[in-house]
Design an enzyme around this catalytic site. Structure first.
Site, PDB file in Angstrom:
ATOM      1  N   ARG A   1       2.806   8.196   8.968  1.00  0.00           N
ATOM      2  CA  ARG A   1       2.484   9.597   8.682  1.00  0.00           C
ATOM      3  C   ARG A   1       1.311  10.106   9.513  1.00  0.00           C
ATOM      4  O   ARG A   1       1.312  11.261   9.949  1.00  0.00           O
ATOM      5  CB  ARG A   1       2.150   9.779   7.197  1.00  0.00           C
ATOM      6  CG  ARG A   1       3.352  10.153   6.358  1.00  0.00           C
ATOM      7  CD  ARG A   1       3.032  10.146   4.878  1.00  0.00           C
ATOM      8  NE  ARG A   1       4.250   9.801   4.148  1.00  0.00           N
ATOM      9  CZ  ARG A   1       5.045  10.680   3.546  1.00  0.00           C
ATOM     10  NH1 ARG A   1       4.748  11.947   3.541  1.00  0.00           N
ATOM     11  NH2 ARG A   1       6.137  10.276   2.930  1.00  0.00           N
TER      12      ARG A   1
ATOM     13  N   GLU B   1      -2.119   5.011   3.046  1.00  0.00           N
ATOM     14  CA  GLU B   1      -2.075   3.599   2.629  1.00  0.00           C
ATOM     15  C   GLU B   1      -3.449   3.003   2.336  1.00  0.00           C
ATOM     16  O   GLU B   1      -3.595   2.173   1.436  1.00  0.00           O
ATOM     17  CB  GLU B   1      -1.347   2.768   3.689  1.00  0.00           C
ATOM     18  CG  GLU B   1       0.157   3.029   3.786  1.00  0.00           C
ATOM     19  CD  GLU B   1       0.527   4.233   4.638  1.00  0.00           C
ATOM     20  OE1 GLU B   1      -0.387   4.884   5.208  1.00  0.00           O
ATOM     21  OE2 GLU B   1       1.727   4.556   4.730  1.00  0.00           O
TER      22      GLU B   1
ATOM     23  N   GLU C   1      -0.204  -9.119  -1.007  1.00  0.00           N
ATOM     24  CA  GLU C   1      -0.754  -8.560   0.243  1.00  0.00           C
ATOM     25  C   GLU C   1      -2.009  -7.745  -0.082  1.00  0.00           C
ATOM     26  O   GLU C   1      -2.130  -6.559   0.250  1.00  0.00           O
ATOM     27  CB  GLU C   1       0.272  -7.724   1.014  1.00  0.00           C
ATOM     28  CG  GLU C   1      -0.107  -7.545   2.472  1.00  0.00           C
ATOM     29  CD  GLU C   1       0.956  -6.830   3.311  1.00  0.00           C
ATOM     30  OE1 GLU C   1       1.919  -7.499   3.748  1.00  0.00           O
ATOM     31  OE2 GLU C   1       0.831  -5.625   3.529  1.00  0.00           O
TER      32      GLU C   1
ATOM     33  N   HIS D   1      13.574   5.089  12.428  1.00  0.00           N
ATOM     34  CA  HIS D   1      13.370   5.262  10.977  1.00  0.00           C
ATOM     35  C   HIS D   1      14.135   6.500  10.504  1.00  0.00           C
ATOM     36  O   HIS D   1      14.267   7.473  11.246  1.00  0.00           O
ATOM     37  CB  HIS D   1      11.859   5.441  10.759  1.00  0.00           C
ATOM     38  CG  HIS D   1      11.402   5.400   9.338  1.00  0.00           C
ATOM     39  ND1 HIS D   1      11.704   6.382   8.420  1.00  0.00           N
ATOM     40  CD2 HIS D   1      10.636   4.507   8.674  1.00  0.00           C
ATOM     41  CE1 HIS D   1      11.152   6.087   7.261  1.00  0.00           C
ATOM     42  NE2 HIS D   1      10.502   4.944   7.381  1.00  0.00           N
TER      43      HIS D   1
ATOM     44  N   ASP E   1       0.786  -1.239   0.000  1.00  0.00           N
ATOM     45  CA  ASP E   1       0.000   0.000   0.000  1.00  0.00           C
ATOM     46  C   ASP E   1       0.811   1.278   0.000  1.00  0.00           C
ATOM     47  O   ASP E   1       0.331   2.320   0.461  1.00  0.00           O
ATOM     48  CB  ASP E   1      -0.933  -0.016   1.216  1.00  0.00           C
ATOM     49  CG  ASP E   1      -0.175  -0.324   2.502  1.00  0.00           C
ATOM     50  OD1 ASP E   1       1.035  -0.095   2.531  1.00  0.00           O
ATOM     51  OD2 ASP E   1      -0.808  -0.804   3.468  1.00  0.00           O
TER      52      ASP E   1
ATOM     53  N   HIS F   1       6.685   5.156  12.938  1.00  0.00           N
ATOM     54  CA  HIS F   1       7.022   5.957  11.764  1.00  0.00           C
ATOM     55  C   HIS F   1       5.825   6.500  10.981  1.00  0.00           C
ATOM     56  O   HIS F   1       5.987   7.295  10.057  1.00  0.00           O
ATOM     57  CB  HIS F   1       7.876   5.136  10.796  1.00  0.00           C
ATOM     58  CG  HIS F   1       7.108   4.043  10.102  1.00  0.00           C
ATOM     59  ND1 HIS F   1       6.390   4.269   8.954  1.00  0.00           N
ATOM     60  CD2 HIS F   1       6.929   2.747  10.394  1.00  0.00           C
ATOM     61  CE1 HIS F   1       5.813   3.137   8.582  1.00  0.00           C
ATOM     62  NE2 HIS F   1       6.115   2.204   9.444  1.00  0.00           N
TER      63      HIS F   1
END
Ligand code: UD1
Ligand code: UDP
Length: 382
Positions: free
Chosen positions: A212, A134, A120, A243, A98, A210
Site C-alpha cells: 500500500r 503493517e 512472526e 497481485h 501484521d 503490491h
C-alpha cells in the site's frame, strides 16, 4: 486430560502460507484440539493456499470486497470473530504477522479474554508509516499477545526494547517449513510460459509488487524501471505474477503490457512460486515473504522499498534495498545483470530465517504454556 482448543486465525495469502504448516502440526497433536478460522480478507489467493496444503477451515468469514478499505476489513473481521469465538470458546488464539486480519483477530480474542499467540512476532521498522499499516498492526498485536513466536534473535531484541520479555520464544520462521515441502527438481508449471522459459541462457527476473505505501508515484517509478530493464537487456525475461488488487493490476498493465520479454501472469499457487523462485536469476520485490524465501534458495533480492523489517539477509549480503526511485532501481539491477562478481557475491544460500522446524517449536511452546510438556522448545539457532 482434556485437550486444549487452539484456534488459528488468518485471512491473506502470506498468513495462510505461513500458518498452514502450523495448523497441520497442531492437528497432529493428541492433546490439542486444533480449529482454523479464515477471515478471507483475500478470497482467491487464500483458497489457492488452502488447496495446496489441503487445509479445511472450520470457520470462514468470507469478508473480501473489491477495493476494500482498512476500516471495512477490520470492522468486518471484528464483528465476524465475535460469533466464532463465542461459539468455539478456544483456550488460545493464534494470529500471524501484521495484516488487518491479524490485528482484528488479536483484538477480538482480547475482547473475549482469550490468550493470544503471535506468530512472526517482533518485526519492526520503527516507522509508523512504512510499511503501512503493517508496522502499527504488529506493534498493537505485540501489546495484546501473551505468547510471542519470534523468527530471529533481532526480532526478540526488538520486543525486549518494548519490555516484552515474558512468553517470548525464538522459533525461526514457519515460511521455511513451508518451503521445504514445495521445491522439487522436475516441477511442471501449470502456466505454459513458465515451462518454455530458458532458465540457463536467459536471465529470468521474478518480480512482485503490491504494498500500500508504494501505491501511486513509487509504484509508477518501479514499473518504469522494470520496463527499462527489459528494454535494455535482451537476455532478460521478466516474470511478474500480478497481485489481484485492482490498484496493482491497473498500474502493472499500464506500464508493462505489450513487451515480448515481460510476462504479466496471474498470481501463482505457492508451489509454483517457490519452484519458479528456485530457477530464476534474480528477485525484485516489495514482498516480505519473498525476502525470506529467496535467500534460502540462494537467489539475490533487490527490495523495492525504502526500508525493511528483515535486516538479517541484508547483513548476510543476499538482499539489498533498492528503494522506489527509477534510476536507482535500474542501476542496481544493471549491476547484477552485467557484473558477474557482484552477482555471485549476492547469490549464495543463507538461512537466517529458519531451519524448517519452526512449527514444531511453536506447538511445543504451546503445550509447555498449558503445562502439557515439561520443557520449553530449544530456541532456533542454538
Ligand atoms: C494485504 C495486507 C498486506 C499483505 C498483503 C499480502 C492489510 C492491510 N494488508 O494487502 O499486509 O502484505 O495482503 O498480499 O492487511 N483481491 C482479490 N482477490 C484476492 C485478494 C485480493 O480480488 O484473492 C483484491 C480485492 O479487490 C481487495 C484488494 O485486492 O480489495 C486488496 O486486498 P487487501 O487485503 O485489502 O490488501 P493487500 O494489498 O492484498
Ligand atoms: N506468493 C505466491 N504466489 C504469488 C506471489 C507470492 O504464492 O504469485 C507467495 C510467496 O512465495 C510468499 C507469499 O506469497 O510466500 C508472500 O505474499 P505477499 O507478497 O502477497 O505478502 P507479504 O509477504 O508481502 O506480506
Amino acid at each position: 486430560m482434556k485437550p486444549v482448543t487452539v484456534m488459528t486465525i488468518f485471512g491473506t495469502r502470506p498468513e495462510a502460507i505461513k500458518m498452514a504448516p502450523l495448523a497441520l502440526e497442531l492437528a497432529k497433536r493428541p492433546n490439542i484440539h486444533a480449529l482454523c478460522c479464515v477471515t478471507a480478507q483475500h478470497r482467491e489467493m487464500l483458497d489457492s493456499v488452502l488447496n495446496i496444503f489441503q487445509l479445511k477451515p472450520d470457520y470462514d468469514l468470507n469478508i473480501m470486497q473489491p477495493r476494500q478499505t482498512l476500516s471495512t476489513i477490520t470492522s468486518k473481521c471484528l464483528l465476524g470473530m465475535d460469533d466464532v469465538l463465542e461459539q468455539a470458546k478456544p483456550d488460545l488464539v493464534l494470529v500471524h504477522g501484521d495484516t488487518s486480519t491479524t490485528f482484528a483477530g488479536a483484538l477480538a480474542a482480547f475482547y473475549h479474554q482469550i490468550p493470544v499467540g503471535h506468530v512472526e512476532a517482533g518485526l519492526r521498522t520503527y516507522d509508523k508509516w512504512s510499511p503501512f499499516p503493517e508496522e502499527m498492526n504488529r506493534k498493537m498485536v505485540g501489546a495484546i499477545a501473551d505468547l510471542h513466536f519470534c523468527p530471529t534473535v533481532s526480532n526478540r531484541e526488538n520486543l525486549a526494547r518494548e519490555n516484552i520479555t515474558k512468553g517470548v520464544y525464538l522459533t525461526g520462521n514457519t515460511v521455511i517449513d513451508a518451503l521445504q515441502t514445495t521445491v522439487v527438481p522436475h516441477f511442471h508449471f501449470s502456466q505454459p510460459i513458465l515451462n518454455q522459459l530458458d532458465y540457463i541462457q536467459k536471465k529470468v527476473i521474478l518480480v512482485t509488487c503490491h504494498r500500500r505505501e508504494n501505491y501511486g508515484a513509487p509504484m509508477e517509478q518501479i514499473m518504469t524501471a522494470l520496463r527499462r530493464i527489459a528494454d535494455d537487456f535482451s537476455d532478460v525475461e521478466l516474470v511478474y505474477p500480478v497481485h489481484l488488487s485492482p490498484v496493482v493490476q491497473e498500474v502493472a498493465h499500464k506500464y508493462l503490457d505489450n513487451h515480448p520479454r515481460i510476462h504479466l501472469i496471474a498470481p501463482l499457487a505457492v508451489d509454483e512460486m517457490h519452484n519458479l523462485m528456485s530457477r530464476c536469476y534474480l528477485v525484485m520485490t516489495d514482498s516480505g515473504g519473498l525476502q525470506e524465501e529467496a535467500p534460502a534458495l540462494g537467489k539475490p533480492v533487490l527490495v523495492l522499498r525504502r526500508e525493511t523489517e528483515r535486516p538479517e539477509a541484508v547483513e548476510a549480503g543476499t538482499v539489498k534495498l533498492a528503494g522506489v526511485e527509477e534510476t536507482i532501481i535500474y542501476e542496481m539491477a544493471k549491476e547484477l545483470l552485467t557484473n558477474e562478481t557482484a552477482y555471485h557475491r549476492m547469490a549464495h544460500a543463507v538461512n537466517p530465517y529458519g531451519d524448517g522446524t519452526a512449527c514444531i517449536r511453536i506447538a511445543d511452546a504451546i503445550e509447555h504454556y498449558f503445562g502439557l510438556r515439561e520443557h520449553p522448545p530449544v530456541p532456533f539457532g542454538t
